[in-house]
Design an enzyme around this catalytic site. Structure first.
Site, PDB file in Angstrom:
ATOM      1  N   TYR A 175       0.779  -1.236   0.000  1.00 11.12           N
ATOM      2  CA  TYR A 175       0.000   0.000   0.000  1.00 11.12           C
ATOM      3  C   TYR A 175       0.810   1.285   0.000  1.00 11.12           C
ATOM      4  CZ  TYR A 175      -4.150  -2.778   0.728  1.00 11.12           C
ATOM      5  OH  TYR A 175      -5.167  -3.673   0.558  1.00 11.12           O
ATOM      6  N   LEU A 176       2.048   1.196   0.429  1.00 10.80           N
ATOM      7  CA  LEU A 176       2.813   2.432   0.584  1.00 10.80           C
ATOM      8  C   LEU A 176       3.718   2.652  -0.614  1.00 10.80           C
ATOM      9  CD1 LEU A 176       3.636   2.006   4.347  1.00 10.80           C
ATOM     10  CD2 LEU A 176       1.798   3.319   3.278  1.00 10.80           C
TER      11      LEU A 176
END
Length: 561
Positions: free
Chosen positions: A519-520
């Site tokens: 997600y990052l």
DNA sequence: GCCCAGACTTGATACGACATCT
DNA sequence: AGATGTCGTATCAAGTCTGGGC
């Protein structure tokens, strides 16, 4: 050079994207590989190890015996005590038995696997007690395997494969209360496997005496081999490792889509707020659903059949999963969520929402039973269609990526200051990472040894404090410069330990890995490392650096998500 | 529009190697 | 050296989303 490659790639991707879908569907122009690695055949038990039925030793046929060993190995696990598990296992087991065996073996409770169980416990004990040399031999064996089957040739580049070993047979254990737990996961035969490679490549040879189900040359997909698993009848694949160019490009694209959402999100938020007062119920529901997906990072929530655990996401929320509080703990319009999400991980949250959302929710649940759908007028497909109209490529999960990455960047900005030591900066990074993990509800079971190891750390801290006192006393008596230094050094050590303590305590039931990996936007982390002179190795281990090679190469300290 | 199959991403956890402590 | 803790990796389940057929 590498950097240039990525810039070139970036440009190509933009061009492809602007040209439209056509060139997007072809994933490679040449693909060659060795096919999957098959797990070793079953080795029958030695004659002195016996299965007992109703007090009598019974020699089982090899097929039946193999399945018995699956169960025997799991005897320590809590789930062999579950009725669903037992029934599924016994049912599937009996189906594989010979007629005679089936006639004899009719009740699981009369089955005694204890000798088999003991045998495997001892075997694993032996494995643990192997000498260094024996272990070395195994290691070399594994690396030969890796060398032979672990790589493919894609467009002329040698790329690592993610899962070149076929899954061995065993008993299926789903997550949560899975209705199929305990069912037999059958051995995959070459005849079950479809091979995908390029026409002109060397076609992988099936194991001797066998043939593949099919060999195809489809360059619109990325997988090398596939088969249907027998539990749900869904396809499974052999695909590339995340470090591969193919996956890296896709990953990069994902974050670019999330960054485009950043540009668009204000107008999208305005729109869904307007939708809250629409005359049409389905539009109101859609507006509230997108609000949840945006604000709470909920997953889309596709419908599921009842052949799997009862879990939900946004669109599949039921009335029973929320409680509305007009007022709760000095807050107004609070929605209490309590449901099982992906992997049967519990989502529990009390959230104050806008008055209009609250009103709508009241409306949505009116005249409904607890087990009715909260959003009965929408589906994930319809919701994603709407999102796609707001922005090409936008789907529900983009919000998770976008909100996760935005949160990381904001938190890093907030928590990092110039005067910090590298250790303090890393604590800040972990805290920023943690904020994301909490947002995405990434949980883990508290480590079994957590309490104990925490206690140990505290003892160490105490000891360090005492050392400092001691050193200070000595300092008073003998005013020497080097003693002063010693106190300072001890102080630094103490601080390090205390940071470690804080970090570990806060991380008890939070899993950072998933958000970091999925997600990052890695460019945020890379830029932060460069800006604050934190070595990238402190943030990403080797595997992660391989996966994020594209970001490490292309990012400077000024990158903004 | 709905249904289903297929492809690909995301997810927790088990396990084993390596590091550190006694 | 052996025990214990930590970390990285493999495993494989379980999501999301698309596209094609009707």
């Amino acid at each position: 050079m590498l950097q240039l490659c990525w810039v070139f790639l970036a440009l190509c991707c933009i061009i492809v994207w602007e040209e439209g879908k056509s060139s997007d569907t072809q994933k490679w122009s040449s693909l060659e590989h060795k096919g999957p690695y098959f797990p070793p055949e079953y080795e029958p038990l030695p004659d002195n190890i016996c299965f007992n039925y109703d007090g009598q030793p019974v020699k089982l046929s090899p097929v039946t015996e193999e399945i018995a060993t699956f169960y025997a190995k799991m005897l320590d696990h809590e789930y062999t005590s579950k009725e669903v598990f037992q029934n599924n296992f016994f049912c599937d087991w009996r189906e594989e038995m010979t007629k005679e065996e089936r006639k004899l073996i009719k009740t699981l409770s009369k089955c005694d696997f204890s000798q088999i169980h003991k045998y495997f416990v001892e075997k694993s004990e032996e494995r643990k007690n192997m000498t260094k040399e024996e272990k070395q031999v195994l290691k070399e064996e594994a690396s030969r395997l890796m060398e032979e089957y672990g790589y493919c040739l894609l467009d002329g580049h040698r790329e690592k494969i993610g899962n070149f070993k076929l899954e061995p047979p065993g008993l299926f254990r789903g997550r949560g209360e899975h209705p199929k737990m305990g069912k037999l996961k059958k051995r995959i035969q070459p005849e079950d496997v479809t091979i995908n490679c390029s026409q002109d490549s060397k076609i992988p040879a099936p194991p001797a005496g066998h043939r593949w189900k099919r060999v195809q040359h489809d360059n619109t997909v990325t997988w090398l081999a596939s088969w249907l698993e027998n539990i749900h009848g869904r396809p499974k694949y052999i695909m590339l490792n995340p470090s591969s160019k193919l996956k890296g490009e896709k990953d990069w694209q994902k974050y670019e889509t999330a960054r485009r959402l950043k540009m668009k999100v204000d107008s999208i938020r305005k729109q869904y707020r307007r939708d809250w007062t629409s005359r049409e119920m389905k539009i109101r529901q859609r507006g509230v659903a997108i609000y949840f997906i945006d604000k709470l990072a909920l997953r889309a929530g596709n419908e599921k059949d009842d052949e799997s655990a009862d879990t939900v996401g946004c669109c599949s929320l039921r009335v029973e999963h929320i409680t509305l509080h007009r007022r709760l703990d000095a807050q107004e319009h609070v929605v209490e969520f309590d449901f099982l999400g992906k992997d049967s991980i519990r989502y529990y949250n009390k959230v104050p929402v806008e008055k209009q959302v609250f009103k709508n929710l009241k409306l949505f649940i009116k005249h409904k039973d607890p087990e009715d759908d909260l959003f009965d007028r929408i589906t994930t497909v319809k919701l994603n269609k709407t999102l796609n109209e707001s922005m090409p490529g936008l789907t529900a999960k983009v919000f998770r990526t976008f909100n996760a990455s935005t949160t990381l960047q904001d938190q890093l900005n907030k928590l990092t200051t110039e005067g910090m030591t590298v250790e303090e900066k890393i604590l800040s990074y972990n805290r920023a990472n943690r904020a994301v993990a909490i947002l995405c509800n990434h949980q883990r079971a508290a480590p079994k040894t957590f309490e104990r190891s925490m206690q140990l750390l505290q003892e160490k801290i105490q000891k360090k404090k005492e050392q400092i006192e001691e050193a200070k006393k000595e300092l008073k008596e003998a005013k020497k410069a080097h003693k002063d230094k010693a106190v300072q050094r001890l102080g630094e050590q103490l601080k390090k330990l205390q940071l470690q303590e804080t970090d570990r305590e806060e991380n008890k039931v939070i899993a950072l890995g998933t958000s970091k990996l999925n997600y990052l936007d890695p460019r945020i982390s890379v830029a932060w490392c460069k800006k604050h002179q934190v070595p990238i190795e402190k943030i990403y281990n080797k595997t992660q650096r391989d996966k994020f090679a594209w970001a490490i190469d292309m990012t400077d300290e000024n990158f903004q998500f």
